[in-house]
Design a protein around this motif. Sequence first.
Motif, short mmCIF file in Angstrom:
data_model
loop_
_atom_site.label_atom_id
_atom_site.label_comp_id
_atom_site.label_asym_id
_atom_site.label_seq_id
_atom_site.Cartn_x
_atom_site.Cartn_y
_atom_site.Cartn_z
N MET A 1 1.10 -1.17 0.12
CA MET A 1 0.14 -0.09 -0.20
C MET A 1 0.54 1.12 0.17
O MET A 1 0.19 2.40 -0.17
N THR A 2 2.51 0.84 -0.05
CA THR A 2 3.45 2.07 0.64
C THR A 2 3.18 2.93 -1.50
O THR A 2 3.69 4.14 -1.54
N ASP A 3 2.38 1.96 -2.34
CA ASP A 3 3.15 2.94 -3.89
C ASP A 3 1.78 3.20 -3.95
O ASP A 3 1.50 2.81 -5.76
N CYS A 4 0.60 3.90 -3.39
CA CYS A 4 -1.03 4.00 -4.13
C CYS A 4 -0.49 5.73 -4.66
O CYS A 4 -1.17 5.64 -6.08
N HIS A 5 0.22 6.29 -5.18
CA HIS A 5 0.75 6.98 -6.28
C HIS A 5 1.48 7.16 -6.93
O HIS A 5 2.66 8.10 -7.68
N GLU A 6 2.25 5.99 -6.87
CA GLU A 6 3.28 4.93 -8.14
C GLU A 6 2.67 5.25 -9.15
O GLU A 6 2.32 4.58 -9.40
N ILE B 1 -12.18 -5.92 -10.96
CA ILE B 1 -12.58 -4.60 -9.93
C ILE B 1 -12.49 -4.35 -8.95
O ILE B 1 -12.19 -3.78 -8.42
N ILE B 2 -13.09 -5.77 -8.62
CA ILE B 2 -13.38 -5.34 -7.03
C ILE B 2 -11.82 -5.14 -6.17
O ILE B 2 -11.80 -4.03 -5.35
N LEU B 3 -10.96 -5.75 -6.55
CA LEU B 3 -9.59 -5.74 -6.08
C LEU B 3 -9.44 -3.56 -6.51
O LEU B 3 -8.52 -3.36 -5.01
N TYR B 4 -9.20 -3.53 -7.68
CA TYR B 4 -8.85 -2.23 -7.62
C TYR B 4 -9.79 -1.70 -7.16
O TYR B 4 -8.74 -0.42 -6.77
N ARG C 1 -8.07 -1.80 -3.30
CA ARG C 1 -6.65 -0.85 -3.48
C ARG C 1 -6.96 0.82 -2.88
O ARG C 1 -6.35 1.36 -2.36
N LEU C 2 -8.47 1.43 -4.05
CA LEU C 2 -7.96 2.89 -4.10
C LEU C 2 -8.69 3.20 -2.67
O LEU C 2 -7.99 3.98 -1.72
N SER C 3 -9.72 2.60 -2.05
CA SER C 3 -10.11 2.77 -0.69
C SER C 3 -9.14 2.70 0.44
O SER C 3 -9.26 3.07 1.22
N ARG D 1 -4.88 -6.34 4.97
CA ARG D 1 -5.96 -6.52 4.19
C ARG D 1 -6.81 -6.97 2.82
O ARG D 1 -6.97 -7.66 2.28
N PHE D 2 -5.55 -5.76 1.81
CA PHE D 2 -5.24 -6.45 0.04
C PHE D 2 -5.20 -7.60 -0.14
O PHE D 2 -5.70 -8.14 -0.58
#
Length: 107
Positions: A28-33, A54-57, A60-62, A80-81
Amino acid sequence: MKRSTLTGLSFLIVAVNLLTFKTALADMTDCHEPEATAGWQALLDKNPGDHDLIILYNLRLSLCKQVEEDALPLETASERFEAARQRVIEKWKSHNSRRQEEQPGAG
């Protein structure tokens, strides 16, 4: 190739992609990579009707948003992811295995 074989192959390709990109997708540290975003976009483009992907994507956004807002610790978001990703991979493996067993000459 039969449609069922193509469907089984598409499941397998997505599962392999998720396994290959495990670090990039589960961290989750790569959210803006840009690389992580491009990886997700490539998976979604190749599999536009894949509801699990799509659900995983969206998960991840959430989770990224919750981490940004300090509403959720980074470690918890990653756990969780990863748990959700593992459930999808196991579902795809099971589905692919059943499809192979259903094919004539399998087993």
